[in-house]
Design a protein around this motif. Structure first.
Motif, short mmCIF file in Angstrom:
data_model
loop_
_atom_site.label_atom_id
_atom_site.label_comp_id
_atom_site.label_asym_id
_atom_site.label_seq_id
_atom_site.Cartn_x
_atom_site.Cartn_y
_atom_site.Cartn_z
N THR A 5 0.83 -1.20 0.00
CA THR A 5 0.00 0.00 0.00
C THR A 5 0.87 1.24 0.00
N LEU A 6 0.60 2.13 -0.93
CA LEU A 6 1.23 3.46 -0.96
C LEU A 6 0.12 4.47 -0.70
N HIS A 7 0.30 5.28 0.36
CA HIS A 7 -0.74 6.23 0.77
C HIS A 7 -0.14 7.63 0.81
N LEU A 9 1.97 9.04 -1.10
CA LEU A 9 3.43 8.99 -1.25
C LEU A 9 3.91 10.13 -2.13
N ASN A 24 -1.31 7.13 -4.51
CA ASN A 24 -2.07 6.16 -3.72
C ASN A 24 -2.25 4.90 -4.54
N LEU A 46 11.29 3.69 -7.16
CA LEU A 46 10.13 3.10 -6.47
C LEU A 46 10.52 1.81 -5.76
N LEU A 50 10.25 1.10 -1.74
CA LEU A 50 9.61 -0.07 -1.13
C LEU A 50 10.54 -0.75 -0.13
N THR A 59 2.96 7.21 3.48
CA THR A 59 3.21 5.91 4.11
C THR A 59 3.33 4.83 3.05
N ILE A 60 4.19 3.84 3.35
CA ILE A 60 4.34 2.64 2.51
C ILE A 60 4.23 1.43 3.42
#
Length: 495
Positions: A5-7, A9, A24, A46, A50, A59-60
């Motif tokens: 999940t990328l939120h 970012l 997202n 990217l 991660l 957040t990740i």
């Protein structure tokens, strides 16, 4: 099922435009996810995000990860110990994975540095999948792999749990992926399906947007003309209220109230047209954001009177043993010969022999007219030194032509003053390719030109070759490139 999940970012390197802004994404860790995009768009970045190797905002959430290619602290060690220095792995676990990759496990007892590029790739992939609890991030595994090895690695990955893979080989991506995450020009898109599914959907979307853009352009121009005409009429009629105008066709004087009301209605229509026009302009601004600009490259070919540029007869090269069976061929003007064969079969050694650079033993004959000129793309180019201007001067290359091709290949202007040794591998490869393109030459001799170049760059090279029809001798493992470029194939066979 584990997810990535990328939120919200966001990330950018200091002094550069942001690579990611408020991204997202929800990705299933069971997917075989292809990560695609032009060089410099942030694919490797990217993967580093991660792994939490770079600072970012947002957040990740991701499972524990392993990354390929892993750095090898001591490549002179036996391969088993070199791998165990990177990550805990039992010998039997590595042997199991190597068998699945069709690699003789005896490579574990050879120094890692002595393995071929293909063997090194497969050994590091084996290490990557020893621990099934780690999520695999695979960055360009196809570099230096021959066609057979690419098929073997693809078959291997098809049977593995979820991973993210970056590659510029479209056939490989089609074979291994079931979802595609594309870092486009201004957006990030997720497609269910392999690379061809994504490419077809993007081409369809691009065609729709181009057609819609053309329609809106025409409509906006018509609305602008109509609005201007109504505004002119309304302004003129408003002036009638202050003069002694007569109603056309009668002797009566025009009623000022009537004229004013009609002018007001026409002016309102003009404003309504402007609102429609603004709405269409807003729609138009949402189009064409992800359509790539792929300009044509130039090749400085210099044809001459020679019919045959290289004449090779019964050539055989050897170190301790022959690399391939004797081979004979002529490179004639206008031909584009692809040298093909498995890793280690001697393709690059044959190219070196053509220039008198092979250090082993050699039999057979090589003839080349003394006046023939050539330009090269090499696999290794550690000798690229200085900045681009000093490099061009040392090579006697037209500096502006070099920059022009580099810009077309996607090298950012900010990198024009960067020392070449400080550039990424992909950027250095672009310098090597661009230098070959601007070098006046009768013949292009290219050794794996597509390594580190994105798919659009490969398309540029193919289109430039098809347009200019240069004489070429090249080594390449990307079948799409070979199919569209080669006029003849020479296969190197075991001795």
């Amino acid at each position: 099922m584990a997810t990535i999940t990328l939120h919200h970012l966001s990330f950018g390197y200091d002094g550069q435009a942001p690579l990611f802004t408020d991204v997202n994404l929800n990705l299933d860790a069971a997917w075989h996810l292809a990560l695609v995009g032009r060089n410099g768009r942030g694919k490797t970045t990217l993967l580093r995000l991660l792994q939490h190797q770079l600072p970012f905002t947002g957040t990740i959430t991701a499972p524990p990860t392993h990354y390929f290619p892993q750095p090898i602290p001591d490549p002179d060690q036996l391969t088993l110990y070199a791998m165990q220095a990177v990550s805990p792995a039992e010998q039997w676990e590595l042997e199991r994975e190597l068998n699945l990759l069709h690699v003789d496990p005896d490579v574990l007892w050879r120094p890692y540095a002595t393995l071929s590029g293909g063997e090194q790739t497969k050994v590091r992939l084996a290490l990557l999948f020893v621990d099934a609890d780690q999520f695999a991030l695979i960055d360009e595994p196809t570099n230096h792999l021959d066609a057979a090895s690419r098929e073997q690695v693809a078959a291997y990955l098809q049977k593995k749990n979820g991973f993210i893979v970056v590659s510029h080989d479209r056939h490989f991506l089609d074979a291994v992926s079931d979802h595609t995450l594309a870092i486009n020009k201004q957006t990030i898109s997720l497609t269910q399906g392999n690379y061809s599914t994504y490419a077809a959907a993007k081409a369809q979307q691009d065609a729709f947007e181009q057609a819609e853009n053309a329609r809106l352009k025409t409509d906006i121009a018509r609305l602008q003309a109509t609005a201007r005409e109504k505004q002119r009429w309304s302004t003129a009629r408003e002036g009638d209220k202050h003069g002694n105008r007569h109603v056309p066709g009668s002797g009566a004087v025009a009623d000022k109230g009537f004229v004013g009301a009609r002018a007001a209605r026409v002016m309102q229509k003009a404003k309504n047209l402007e609102h429609r026009m603004d709405a269409q302009l807003a729609t138009k601004q949402t189009l064409l954001k992800d359509i790539e600009d792929i300009p044509s490259l130039t090749i400085n070919t210099t044809p001459d009177h020679h019919r045959v540029y290289w004449h090779v007869t019964d050539l055989q090269l050897a170190y301790d043993r022959p690399l391939f069976a004797p081979v004979s061929f002529d490179l004639e003007a206008g031909e584009r010969i692809a040298l093909v064969g498995p890793n280690g079969s001697g393709k690059s050694s044959l190219l070196a022999a053509l220039f008198g650079e092979f250090s082993g033993s050699q039999t057979g004959e090589i003839h080349r007219p003394a006046s023939v000129t050539w330009s090269r793309v090499r696999q290794a180019y550690a000798d690229l030194q200085g900045n681009l201007q000093s490099f061009a001067a040392a090579r006697h290359l037209p500096y502006q032509d070099l920059l022009n091709n580099l810009k077309k290949l996607g090298l950012e202007r900010a990198s024009f003053t960067t020392p070449i040794t400080a550039m990424s591998q992909g950027q250095q490869k672009k310098v090597e390719v661009a230098a070959s393109l601007v070098t006046p030459a009768n013949v292009l001799v290219w050794d794996e030109p597509t390594n580190y170049l994105d798919i659009d760059n490969q398309t540029q090279l193919i289109q430039a070759i098809q347009a200019n029809q240069p004489t070429m001798l090249f080594v390449e493992h990307d079948q799409a490139f070979i199919d569209q470029v080669a006029t003849k194939i020479i296969r190197l066979r075991p001795a």
